[in-house]
Design an enzyme around this catalytic site. Structure first.
Site, PDB file in Angstrom:
ATOM      1  N   ASP A   1       0.779  -0.948  -0.084  1.00 55.44           N
ATOM      2  CA  ASP A   1      -0.140   0.034   0.073  1.00 55.44           C
ATOM      3  C   ASP A   1       0.945   1.396   0.216  1.00 55.44           C
ATOM      4  O   ASP A   1       0.435   2.200   0.288  1.00 55.44           O
ATOM      5  CB  ASP A   1      -0.901  -0.050   1.249  1.00 55.44           C
ATOM      6  CG  ASP A   1      -0.375  -0.014   2.797  1.00 55.44           C
ATOM      7  OD1 ASP A   1       0.879   0.036   2.456  1.00 55.44           O
ATOM      8  OD2 ASP A   1      -0.819   0.070   3.497  1.00 55.44           O
TER       9      ASP A   1
ATOM     10  N   ASP B   1       8.085   3.687  21.129  1.00 53.53           N
ATOM     11  CA  ASP B   1       8.172   5.319  21.335  1.00 53.53           C
ATOM     12  C   ASP B   1       6.800   5.543  22.027  1.00 53.53           C
ATOM     13  O   ASP B   1       5.718   5.085  21.304  1.00 53.53           O
ATOM     14  CB  ASP B   1       8.351   6.109  19.882  1.00 53.53           C
ATOM     15  CG  ASP B   1       8.797   7.471  20.304  1.00 53.53           C
ATOM     16  OD1 ASP B   1       8.512   8.049  21.611  1.00 53.53           O
ATOM     17  OD2 ASP B   1       9.756   7.918  19.526  1.00 53.53           O
TER      18      ASP B   1
ATOM     19  N   ASP C   1       8.569   9.908  24.849  1.00 55.81           N
ATOM     20  CA  ASP C   1       8.725  11.236  23.931  1.00 55.81           C
ATOM     21  C   ASP C   1       8.472  12.457  24.941  1.00 55.81           C
ATOM     22  O   ASP C   1       7.546  12.401  25.812  1.00 55.81           O
ATOM     23  CB  ASP C   1       7.562  10.994  23.101  1.00 55.81           C
ATOM     24  CG  ASP C   1       7.707  12.346  22.187  1.00 55.81           C
ATOM     25  OD1 ASP C   1       8.480  12.547  21.507  1.00 55.81           O
ATOM     26  OD2 ASP C   1       6.653  12.915  22.043  1.00 55.81           O
TER      27      ASP C   1
ATOM     28  N   GLU D   1      13.105  11.411  26.461  1.00 58.89           N
ATOM     29  CA  GLU D   1      13.643  12.392  25.634  1.00 58.89           C
ATOM     30  C   GLU D   1      13.735  13.881  26.290  1.00 58.89           C
ATOM     31  O   GLU D   1      12.590  14.127  26.693  1.00 58.89           O
ATOM     32  CB  GLU D   1      12.631  12.277  24.525  1.00 58.89           C
ATOM     33  CG  GLU D   1      13.537  13.343  23.325  1.00 58.89           C
ATOM     34  CD  GLU D   1      12.388  14.015  22.417  1.00 58.89           C
ATOM     35  OE1 GLU D   1      12.522  14.591  21.359  1.00 58.89           O
ATOM     36  OE2 GLU D   1      11.147  14.117  22.879  1.00 58.89           O
TER      37      GLU D   1
ATOM     38  N   HIS E   1      15.405  10.972  14.092  1.00 57.74           N
ATOM     39  CA  HIS E   1      14.254  11.254  13.162  1.00 57.74           C
ATOM     40  C   HIS E   1      13.861  12.786  13.326  1.00 57.74           C
ATOM     41  O   HIS E   1      13.000  13.247  12.666  1.00 57.74           O
ATOM     42  CB  HIS E   1      13.023  10.396  13.588  1.00 57.74           C
ATOM     43  CG  HIS E   1      12.593  10.875  15.059  1.00 57.74           C
ATOM     44  ND1 HIS E   1      13.059  10.108  15.948  1.00 57.74           N
ATOM     45  CD2 HIS E   1      11.623  11.720  15.381  1.00 57.74           C
ATOM     46  CE1 HIS E   1      12.473  10.616  17.271  1.00 57.74           C
ATOM     47  NE2 HIS E   1      11.619  11.535  16.703  1.00 57.74           N
ATOM     48  N   ASP E   2      14.621  13.677  14.102  1.00 52.40           N
ATOM     49  CA  ASP E   2      14.267  14.946  14.382  1.00 52.40           C
ATOM     50  C   ASP E   2      15.345  16.014  13.815  1.00 52.40           C
ATOM     51  O   ASP E   2      15.113  17.139  13.929  1.00 52.40           O
ATOM     52  CB  ASP E   2      13.959  15.267  16.068  1.00 52.40           C
ATOM     53  CG  ASP E   2      12.620  14.602  16.295  1.00 52.40           C
ATOM     54  OD1 ASP E   2      11.587  14.933  15.635  1.00 52.40           O
ATOM     55  OD2 ASP E   2      12.485  14.477  17.771  1.00 52.40           O
TER      56      ASP E   2
HETATM   57  C1  GLC Z   1       9.481  14.587  20.083  1.00 56.14           C
HETATM   58  C2  GLC Z   1       9.691  13.869  18.844  1.00 56.14           C
HETATM   59  C3  GLC Z   1       8.909  14.538  17.733  1.00 56.14           C
HETATM   60  C4  GLC Z   1       7.750  14.908  17.723  1.00 56.14           C
HETATM   61  C5  GLC Z   1       7.606  15.677  19.202  1.00 56.14           C
HETATM   62  C6  GLC Z   1       5.985  15.819  19.416  1.00 56.14           C
HETATM   63  O1  GLC Z   1      10.444  15.538  20.308  1.00 56.14           O
HETATM   64  O2  GLC Z   1      11.033  13.278  18.770  1.00 56.14           O
HETATM   65  O3  GLC Z   1       9.391  13.716  16.405  1.00 56.14           O
HETATM   66  O4  GLC Z   1       7.397  15.892  16.822  1.00 56.14           O
HETATM   67  O5  GLC Z   1       8.116  15.257  20.198  1.00 56.14           O
HETATM   68  O6  GLC Z   1       5.532  14.677  19.769  1.00 56.14           O
END
Ligand code: GLC
Length: 569
Positions: free
Chosen positions: A28, A101, A206, A264, A341-342
Site C-alpha cells: 500500500d 516510542d 517522548d 527524551e 528522526h528529528d
Molecule cells: C518529540 C519527537 C518529535 C515530535 C515531538 C512531538 O520531540 O521526537 O518527532 O514531533 O516530540 O511529539
C-alpha cells in the site's frame, strides 16, 4: 571502575526505525510491522540487538504518529496487535530487544478523550487537557497567554465557536495532556503496563521534559517574536513536578521489571539535572536522550548561509560528548546517537556526500567506541543522505513545517532561503524511505511509496549493492559492530576510563580508553587533510577507512574523514 554494567542495555547496539518508511509488506506504499519482521534476519546480520520503533499507535499522522488517537490500537497502516506480538516474538527469537516510542505529553485532537473534553464541560476528560478561557481584549478574544509553541506560532488553539483555547506545546493538532490530574496518570500507567505485559522491552518516552507546566499560565516578559509570541520554553520544560510524575510512573509501571526507559529531554537538560532522572540509586528512568551533539554545527537558523558555509564544530562535539560522560560515568547509563528522526541525515549533517564512504565509516567509529549505548538511525549503515526537494510544499509531508514556514515568512525570510534551509535541515530526510536495492521503489514496496524516494538508491546507496561489496559502508558497519560487541571490547568501552586526546585540535576527534584493553579512535572530521601527533605504541589497527597508512615520526597524515580504531600496547 563502573560496577553497574550489568543490564542488558549495557551490551546493546540500538537501531532506530521509522516504521512507515522501513518496509512495506502489503503493497500500500506504507511501511508496516510485518515488513519490519521480514527484515529481522538482515538486522541480526548487521549485528544490532535493540530496536527502537517510532510510534506505532493509531494516529491521524500529522506528526508521524506522535499524535496518538488511540493508544490501545495499532495504526492500521502498520498492522494489528497480532503483528506487534509476532514482531516481539521474532525479535526475541533472534536475541533482539524491542522498545516502543510512547508519546505521553500530548494526544491527537482526534483522541476520544479530547473529543469528550470538548463536547462536555462536565466530563472528567475535560481536565485531562489544559482548556482555558481566552483573554478578552476589546472586541477580541486572544489566547490565554503569549507562549510560543515549538512548531511556531501560539501554544494555544481556539476551540471553534467558543471563547476557549487548549494548550499545545507542539502542533495544534496535539493538545497537551494535564499530568497534574491523577486520573489521567492512572490511564497512562494502564497503557504502558499493557505493552510491557505484551512483551516489549521498554519505551522511549517522548518529550518527557515537558510533562509539567507552569500552571499560573502567566504571560512571559521575555522578548517577543515578530508574531507576538514568546519562546519561553522554561514555562513547560524540566519543572520540578516532572520528577514526581516520573517517579510515580516508575512505581506503577517499570519498577521490578527488567525494561529500558529512555526519556527524551532534548536540549533542555544539563547532565547534573539529568542525574536526578537516571541515577542508578533512585532515578525513575534508565536513560535520557539529549540533543547536545545532534546540532553541533552552525546549521540552526542558518537561513543566510550557503551550504558550504556550514562547518562542524569539532571542539564543541568533543566538549558535549565529554560533558555527558563526565557527568554520568559511574552514576548512570547513557545512550549515544548522532542524528535521529528529528534532524537531517547524519551524512549530510556531519559527513559529506562527496566523501560518502569515508565520512560514514568515520562517524560510526567515533560513536561506537564512546562510553554509552549507541543508537544508529536506520539507513546510516549505507550512508543515506538528505532528500532534496524543489518546492517548500513538498516538505509538508511533515505537517510541523507548515506553521514553522508560516512564522519564518512572517519574520521576513524569503522563500528561496527557506527552501535551501529545509533541504539542509528538515527532519523529513531522516524519515525517508529505506533503500533496500536498485529495484523499483528501492525494494521498499511494489507501489509508489507515500513519500518521494531519494534517487541515490540507484547509485549504490542501497543495501543489496553494499552487501555484495566487501569494502562498502555496510560491511564496515557489520564488522565494527561485531567487534564492538565482543565482551572484552564492550567491557573496555563501558568501563575503561575515557579521555580525549588533544582536546584542542580543531579538526580531529580522538579519544582513548584505558581499561581491560587500551583502545584509541583517531578521526579527521574534515573534508581536507590534517595532521595529528600520536605518541603511544600501536599494537594493531582494528578499523581504518583508507587503503594505506600515512604515519611518520609520530605524526598521522589524515586524509578527508580518515579514521582509525587502534589497539595500543
Ligand atoms: C518529540 C519527537 C518529535 C515530535 C515531538 C512531538 O520531540 O521526537 O518527532 O514531533 O516530540 O511529539
Amino acid at each position: 571502575m563502573n560496577d553497574n554494567i550489568s543490564h542488558w542495555w549495557d551490551h546493546a547496539i540500538g537501531y532506530m526505525i521509522c516504521p512507515v518508511s522501513y518496509q512495506d509488506s502489503n503493497h500500500d506504499g506504507y511501511g508496516d510491522l510485518e515488513g519490519i519482521l521480514s527484515r529481522l534476519p538482515y538486522l541480526q546480520e548487521l549485528g544490532i540487538n535493540l530496536i527502537y520503533l517510532m510510534p506505532i499507535f493509531d494516529s491521524p499522522f500529522f506528526d508521524c504518529g506522535y499524535d496518538v488517537s488511540d493508544y490501545m490500537k495499532i495504526n492500521p497502516h502498520f498492522g494489528t496487535i497480532y503483528d506487534l506480538k509476532a514482531l516481539i516474538a521474532g525479535c526475541h527469537e533472534r536475541g533482539i530487544r524491542l522498545i516502543l516510542d510512547l508519546p505521553l505529553n500530548h494526544t491527537s485532537n482526534q483522541h476520544v478523550w479530547f473529543q469528550e473534553a470538548l463536547a462536555d464541560p462536565y466530563s472528567p476528560k475535560r481536565d485531562y487537557y489544559y482548556i482555558r478561557e481566552g483573554k478578552v481584549v476589546g472586541n477580541e478574544i486572544l489566547p490565554p497567554n503569549n507562549w510560543a509553541s515549538f512548531f511556531g506560532g501560539s501554544c494555544w488553539e481556539r476551540v471553534p465557536n467558543t471563547n476557549l483555547y487548549y494548550l499545545h506545546v507542539f502542533g495544534k493538532t496535539m493538545p497537551d495532556l494535564n499530568w497534574s490530574n491523577p486520573a489521567l496518570r492512572q490511564e497512562i500507567y494502564r497503557i504502558a503496563n499493557y505493552y510491557l505485559d505484551l512483551g516489549v522491552d521498554g519505551f522511549r518516552l517522548d518529550a518527557v521534559s515537558h510533562l509539567a507546566k507552569d500552571l499560573s499560565f502567566e504571560d512571559s516578559s521575555k522578548p517577543a517574536n515578530p508574531d507576538g509570541t514568546v519562546d519561553d520554553y522554561d514555562r513547560f520544560s524540566n519543572r520540578p513536578e516532572m520528577l514526581d510524575y516520573l517517579r510515580e510512573f516508575d512505581e506503577h509501571v517499570t519498577k521490578g521489571r527488567d525494561v529500558l526507559t529512555i526519556g527524551e529531554v532534548g536540549d533542555f537538560m544539563t547532565p547534573t539535572q539529568a542525574l536526578s532522572l537516571v541515577n542508578y540509586k533512585d532515578g525513575p528512568l534508565r536513560m535520557v536522550f539529549n540533543f547536545d551533539t545532534a546540532f553541533d554545527n552552525d546549521s540552526v537558523d542558518s537561513f543566510d548561509k550557503a551550504d558550504d558555509e556550514i562547518k562542524t564544530d569539532v571542539l564543541s562535539l568533543k566538549r558535549n560528548f565529554m560533558r555527558w560522560y563526565d557527568g554520568l560515568y559511574g552514576k548512570a547509563d547513557l545512550p549515544l546517537y548522532w542524528c535521529n528522526h528529528d534532524g537531517p541525515r547524519l551524512l549530510s549533517q556531519y559527513g559529506s556526500t562527496k566523501y560518502r564512504d569515508e565520512s560514514a565509516k568515520m562517524l560510526l567509529t567515533i560513536l561506537l567506541f564512546l562510553y554509552g549505548t549507541p543508537f544508529l538511525q536506520y539507513g546510516e549503515e549505507i550512508g543515506m543522505s538528505n532528500l532534496h526537494f524543489d518546492r517548500i510544499d513538498d516538505f509538508y509531508i511533515d505537517d510541523s513545517k507548515r506553521s514553522e514556514v508560516a512564522s519564518w515568512r512572517k519574520a521576513g525570510i524569503s522563500d528561496d532561503k527557506i527552501l535551501r534551509y529545509l533541504n539542509r535541515t528538515a527532519r523529513l530526510s531522516s524519515r525517508s524511505v529505506m533503500q533496500w536495492s536498485k529495484q523499483a521503489y528501492a525494494g521498499f514496496s511494489s507501489r509508489p511509496p507515500y513519500m518521494p524516494l531519494n534517487h541515490n538508491y540507484t547509485e549504490g546507496v542501497d543495501i543489496a549493492s553494499q552487501m555484495a561489496d566487501p569494502y562498502s559502508i555496510l560491511n564496515f558497519y557489520q564488522y565494527a559492530i561485531l567487534y564492538r560487541r565482543q565482551a572484552l571490547v564492550n567491557d573496555t568501552v563501558m568501563n575503561g576510563p575515557l579521555s580525549i586526546i588533544d582536546p584542542k585540535h580543531p579538526d580531529v576527534f580522538a579519544y582513548r580508553h584505558d581499561g581491560p584493553m587500551r583502545l584509541a579512535v583517531i578521526a579527521n572530521m574534515r573534508p581536507y587533510t590534517t595532521y595529528f601527533s600520536f605518541y603511544s605504541d600501536i599494537k594493531d589497527i582494528k578499523l581504518h577507512n583508507y587503503g594505506d597508512v600515512l604515519f611518520q615520526d609520530h605524526v598521522f597524515t589524515l586524509r578527508p574523514f580518515e579514521v582509525f580504531l587502534l589497539i595500543l600496547q
